[in-house]
Motif scaffolding. Structure first.
Motif, PDB file in Angstrom:
ATOM      1  N   VAL A  94       0.852  -1.201   0.000  1.00  0.00           N
ATOM      2  CA  VAL A  94       0.000   0.000   0.000  1.00  0.00           C
ATOM      3  C   VAL A  94       0.884   1.246   0.000  1.00  0.00           C
ATOM      4  CG1 VAL A  94      -1.683   1.339   1.321  1.00  0.00           C
ATOM      5  CG2 VAL A  94      -1.913  -1.140   1.175  1.00  0.00           C
ATOM      6  N   LEU A  98       0.528   3.948  -2.992  1.00  0.00           N
ATOM      7  CA  LEU A  98      -0.206   5.214  -2.798  1.00  0.00           C
ATOM      8  C   LEU A  98       0.706   6.412  -2.503  1.00  0.00           C
ATOM      9  CD1 LEU A  98      -3.356   3.999  -0.817  1.00  0.00           C
ATOM     10  CD2 LEU A  98      -3.006   4.193  -3.261  1.00  0.00           C
ATOM     11  N   PRO A 100       5.033   8.003  -3.046  1.00  0.00           N
ATOM     12  CA  PRO A 100       4.766   9.435  -2.896  1.00  0.00           C
ATOM     13  C   PRO A 100       4.152  10.029  -4.166  1.00  0.00           C
ATOM     14  CG  PRO A 100       7.053   9.067  -3.473  1.00  0.00           C
ATOM     15  CD  PRO A 100       6.409   7.718  -3.443  1.00  0.00           C
ATOM     16  N   VAL A 101       3.611  11.239  -3.982  1.00  0.00           N
ATOM     17  CA  VAL A 101       3.024  11.947  -5.132  1.00  0.00           C
ATOM     18  C   VAL A 101       4.149  12.634  -5.903  1.00  0.00           C
ATOM     19  CG1 VAL A 101       1.516  13.844  -5.809  1.00  0.00           C
ATOM     20  CG2 VAL A 101       0.865  12.333  -3.936  1.00  0.00           C
ATOM     21  N   PHE A 111      -6.048   1.363  -3.853  1.00  0.00           N
ATOM     22  CA  PHE A 111      -5.466   0.045  -3.624  1.00  0.00           C
ATOM     23  C   PHE A 111      -6.600  -0.854  -3.141  1.00  0.00           C
ATOM     24  CE2 PHE A 111      -3.293  -3.273  -1.378  1.00  0.00           C
ATOM     25  CZ  PHE A 111      -2.023  -3.367  -1.938  1.00  0.00           C
TER      26      PHE A 111
ATOM     27  N   ARG B  51      -3.972   2.170   3.788  1.00  0.00           N
ATOM     28  CA  ARG B  51      -4.711   2.776   2.666  1.00  0.00           C
ATOM     29  C   ARG B  51      -5.467   4.018   3.131  1.00  0.00           C
ATOM     30  NH1 ARG B  51      -9.148  -0.845  -0.425  1.00  0.00           N
ATOM     31  NH2 ARG B  51     -10.218  -0.727   1.579  1.00  0.00           N
ATOM     32  N   LEU B  54      -2.953   6.940   3.963  1.00  0.00           N
ATOM     33  CA  LEU B  54      -2.318   7.572   2.798  1.00  0.00           C
ATOM     34  C   LEU B  54      -3.342   8.305   1.940  1.00  0.00           C
ATOM     35  CD1 LEU B  54       0.213   4.723   2.000  1.00  0.00           C
ATOM     36  CD2 LEU B  54       0.769   7.005   2.821  1.00  0.00           C
ATOM     37  N   GLN B  55      -4.557   7.743   1.855  1.00  0.00           N
ATOM     38  CA  GLN B  55      -5.590   8.444   1.070  1.00  0.00           C
ATOM     39  C   GLN B  55      -6.080   9.697   1.799  1.00  0.00           C
ATOM     40  OE1 GLN B  55      -8.417   5.323  -0.045  1.00  0.00           O
ATOM     41  NE2 GLN B  55      -7.432   5.256  -2.067  1.00  0.00           N
ATOM     42  N   VAL B  81      10.283  14.607  -0.973  1.00  0.00           N
ATOM     43  CA  VAL B  81       9.145  14.673  -1.904  1.00  0.00           C
ATOM     44  C   VAL B  81       8.266  15.858  -1.522  1.00  0.00           C
ATOM     45  CG1 VAL B  81       7.122  13.420  -2.732  1.00  0.00           C
ATOM     46  CG2 VAL B  81       9.213  12.185  -2.164  1.00  0.00           C
ATOM     47  N   PRO B  84       1.771  16.444  -0.993  1.00  0.00           N
ATOM     48  CA  PRO B  84       0.702  16.302  -1.991  1.00  0.00           C
ATOM     49  C   PRO B  84      -0.154  17.559  -2.034  1.00  0.00           C
ATOM     50  CG  PRO B  84       0.271  14.941  -0.053  1.00  0.00           C
ATOM     51  CD  PRO B  84       1.633  15.507   0.124  1.00  0.00           C
ATOM     52  N   PRO B  85      -0.833  17.794  -3.148  1.00  0.00           N
ATOM     53  CA  PRO B  85      -1.637  19.019  -3.227  1.00  0.00           C
ATOM     54  C   PRO B  85      -2.695  19.052  -2.128  1.00  0.00           C
ATOM     55  CG  PRO B  85      -2.071  17.538  -5.082  1.00  0.00           C
ATOM     56  CD  PRO B  85      -0.950  16.956  -4.324  1.00  0.00           C
ATOM     57  N   ARG B  88      -9.102  20.012  -2.433  1.00  0.00           N
ATOM     58  CA  ARG B  88      -9.882  21.114  -3.012  1.00  0.00           C
ATOM     59  C   ARG B  88     -11.116  21.393  -2.184  1.00  0.00           C
ATOM     60  NH1 ARG B  88      -9.190  19.396  -9.125  1.00  0.00           N
ATOM     61  NH2 ARG B  88      -9.645  17.425  -8.178  1.00  0.00           N
TER      62      ARG B  88
END
Lengths: 657, 88
Positions: A94, A98, A100-101, A111, B51, B54-55, B81, B84-85, B88
């Motif tokens: 996972v 998921l 890194p971006v 996932f 999951r 991270l989501q 890194v 993440p954006p 919205r």
């Protein structure tokens, strides 16, 4: 609008077929891949909105098989969102899937465990599409009625070497990009093609929101990496003014990218490329538009400060800007291509072009021939007086007759930022003059072009007035516009025209080398080539008149090793015969040297009075030597003609007066 | 939350055992548009919680039992890194 396409990759055929049915029943088009290779091929060639990938694509019993995850992480396919589906979920997988971006998306956007069932899978697909594939399915796309295009046509212009099947997929991708870029709108009208080159193209778009408000946009699309780089460059470098082209948004798919720009205060319905405005030929509107372009558009780019290029000299920088410093393009290859073009345009009209011994001679009927040094050799000779360092300013990139837009109010906008960056400070003016001089101007024959070129290479300062009365009426508007451009160039860079002429020389040679030697060209195109050859030769002559050849007062001498020096400059490009002639004259410097002496000591053969061939060989050799050593071969100061008798070498300075 | 309000952090590590819903907290922090990367640490990792975390916007989901060297490596990787954006 085609159905949403989902790539589904799983090495278990039963599972893949069963789950595919669920997806198809939900209204999706499914592209099935049973192997990793098939999955990769479909991602490369087909038009995929979303991919569902199994982790163990090679061996279900191998814990170390994470081939599906590796594919998901491949940056080539990053722009397609992916869902990972596995029979063996672990928290480590996972984490790998998921995060890194990078570049806006993680390797996978969701996932799932296979045991979560088909409903969970459909929901995950819907979520992923809603969040990551925001396509405006309701957008009504209209095309220009007079010159209608299509997505297939546009993609074909971008990449004409694609098979029909791949072309169809790419057309679908381009349509998706447009529907994503205009997500907030209800209708768009795509106008006629403004320009296309280097696998990119540009069209105007009029967009209407659901509330009825209309917005004017310019759409530039092309291959993904190129487009993304261009948009990043533009956003980083473009001046922050209220006028000028503004970036709005960039979207990309696996193969393509597209950017929309806003043209503040533009009347998009009347926007046209500079080429079309020029065709109408009205001088005053053209002057207004060029003035706006010079001061309000290019001026704001140039005002963003100057830098000093410390490594490369001016000629080297110019060669880079016209693409002559690419890998594998040597001076010899440039010479080969230029020579081939000269051969190709030779049987053109009544003018004979002779190219030999490093000289180009244009033989006009009933006129003195015009002899010039080789433009390629001149282009590869450093102009040491002009750096390094070379003063550079920010340039928006390549200016052409098509990528400069003008509206009915004579406002101008730029649309092509692929090459934006630091350029020699004369470069934008040179490009704009070259566009008018070589792309837009029209003349009936080479005689007219020769008068035009003489008028343009004559000035000793950029501010000087051009003598438009010397050119035919068709070219007078061009002369007026070029004078306007040079005046602005002079006010920004100073009056010295030589670095400006050097830029024009580079531009002409770059244009000549850009021709495909195997191409089939019309008479008009061949006339343009001949014009470019003539202009490059005359620019080379103009540069060689002043640099690096001696200034007034220089003396000529042959040293003990037989090398020729003029002032402090050593002239080392003389052929054996030219050197023999010079030695013959030098040994008798200040004295009259008859033609018989020249023939016997240089050609080493008996003199035959009245032999036309021998006479012509002497004349030709004298002319070649003069072009190489005389500041102005038409007004020699070293090799003087004694009419009817022979020649006299004057080694010291003789006044021009 | 008080500490988060008072200072700027590059990384915030949340012990999943110390809060009721670590993923929810991660998403709230993201919603506040903080520059900090959120890492969730747990003694009993599962793929479902990974999951969810991270989501929700967590930059990573790690075991609590990592030694100092491993933890340092994870944090350095997270900092490399860009975040993440924001939602919205």
């Amino acid at each position: 609008m085609a159905k949403t396409a989902i790539l589904f990759a799983d090495n278990d055929p039963d599972f893949l077929n069963t789950r595919t049915e669920f997806l198809e029943n939900a209204g999706y088009r499914v592209l099935k891949a049973y192997t990793l290779k098939q999955a990769r091929q479909l991602l490369t060639e087909a038009h995929v909105h979303l991919a569902i990938l199994d982790i163990r694509m090679v061996d279900d019993d191998d814990e170390k098989d994470t081939s599906g995850l590796t594919l998901a992480r491949d940056p080539t396919y990053r722009s397609a969102p992916k869902i990972i589906l596995t029979n063996f979920p672990t928290y480590q997988d996972v984490r790998a899937a998921l995060g890194p971006v990078v570049d806006g998306l993680p390797p996978a956007v969701d996932f799932l465990a296979k045991r979560e069932g088909p409903e969970a899978m459909i929901q995950a697909v819907e979520r992923a599409l809603a969040r990551h594939v925001r396509i405006n399915q309701d957008l009504q796309i209209h095309w220009d009625q007079q010159e209608p295009l299509s997505f297939l046509h546009l993609v074909n212009l971008l990449s004409s070497d694609l098979s029909n099947e791949v072309l169809t997929h790419w057309a679908g991708e381009l349509e998706d990009l447009v529907r994503r870029l205009f997500y907030e709108y209800r209708h768009i009208r795509i106008g006629r093609l403004l320009w296309h080159h280097d696998r990119r193209l540009c069209v105007p778009v009029l967009a209407q929101s659901s509330q009825g408000a209309t917005d004017s946009r310019i759409l530039v699309c092309g291959e993904r990496e190129q487009l993304v780089q261009e948009s990043e460059r533009m956003r980083e470098l473009a001046p922050e003014t209220t006028e000028g082209t503004k970036w709005v948004s960039t979207k990309k798919t696996i193969h393509l990218g597209a950017t929309i720009y806003r043209l503040p205060n533009a009347d998009i319905e009347t926007v046209q490329p500079l080429r079309e405005m020029f065709r109408r030929g009205k001088e005053r509107p053209l002057k207004t538009a060029i003035g706006y372009l010079l001061k309000e558009v290019l001026g704001t780019w140039h005002q963003r400060g100057q830098t000093l290029e410390e490594t490369h000299g001016l000629m080297s920088l110019y060669r880079q800007w016209v693409g002559l410093e690419r890998d594998g393009l040597s001076q010899t290859e440039v010479e080969r291509r230029a020579n081939a073009l000269i051969q190709a345009v030779r049987p053109l009209s009544a003018v004979e072009i002779e190219h030999s011994n490093g000289l180009i001679t244009f033989h006009f009927p009933n006129l003195e021939p015009v002899t010039c040094p080789d433009p390629i050799a001149t282009l590869y000779t450093p102009l040491e007086r002009y750096g390094p360092p070379v003063v550079c300013r920010l340039s928006p990139g390549r200016l052409t007759a098509d990528n400069i837009l003008v509206d009915a109010r004579r406002q101008a906008w730029l649309t092509d930022f692929a090459c934006a960056g630091q350029a020699p400070q004369w470069w934008d003016f040179v490009c704009l003059e070259a566009v008018i001089r070589f792309d837009l101007s029209q003349a009936p024959d080479l005689m007219a072009w020769q008068e035009f070129e003489e008028c343009l290479v004559r000035p000793a300062r950029l501010f000087d007035r051009l003598k438009e009365r010397d050119v035919i009426s068709d070219l007078k508007t061009s002369v007026v516009l070029i004078e306007q451009i040079r005046r602005q160039a002079g006010s920004e860079t100073g009056p010295d025209p030589l670095p400006y002429y050097a830029g024009l020389l580079a531009w002409t040679v770059g244009a000549l080398v850009g021709y495909n030697l195997d191409g089939f060209y019309t008479q008009v195109e061949r006339m343009r080539m001949a014009h470019l050859i003539m202009a490059s030769a005359m620019l080379a002559r103009r540069l060689r008149e002043t640099f690096p050849l001696p200034q007034a007062g220089s003396t000529l001498r042959l040293d003990e090793k037989g090398s020729l020096w003029i002032g402090e400059h050593r002239i080392n490009d003389l052929s054996g015969q030219e050197l023999a002639l010079l030695r013959c004259l030098y040994e008798r410097r200040g004295q009259l040297v008859g033609r018989q002496v020249v023939v016997e000591s240089v050609f080493r053969e008996p003199y035959q009075p009245g032999d036309d061939l021998q006479e012509s060989r002497i004349n030709s050799l004298i002319r070649r030597l003069r072009v190489k050593i005389e500041p102005n071969p038409n007004r020699p100061r070293y090799i003087l003609t004694v009419k009817g008798k022979g020649y006299r070498l004057q080694v010291g300075h003789q006044s021009d007066a | 939350m008080q500490a988060i309000d008072q200072n700027d952090y590059s990384v915030i590590i949340i012990d999943a055992g110390a809060v009721r819903d670590a993923a929810l907290l991660a998403s709230r922090l993201r919603a506040q548009r903080l520059e900090a990367r959120v890492v969730i640490a747990t003694s009993s990792p599962t793929w479902q919680r990974a999951r969810k975390a991270l989501q929700a916007g967590a930059a990573d989901y790690i075991r609590k039992s990592l030694n100092e060297k491993e933890l340092r490596a994870k944090i350095q990787a997270v900092l490399k890194v860009p975040p993440p954006p924001w939602p919205r």
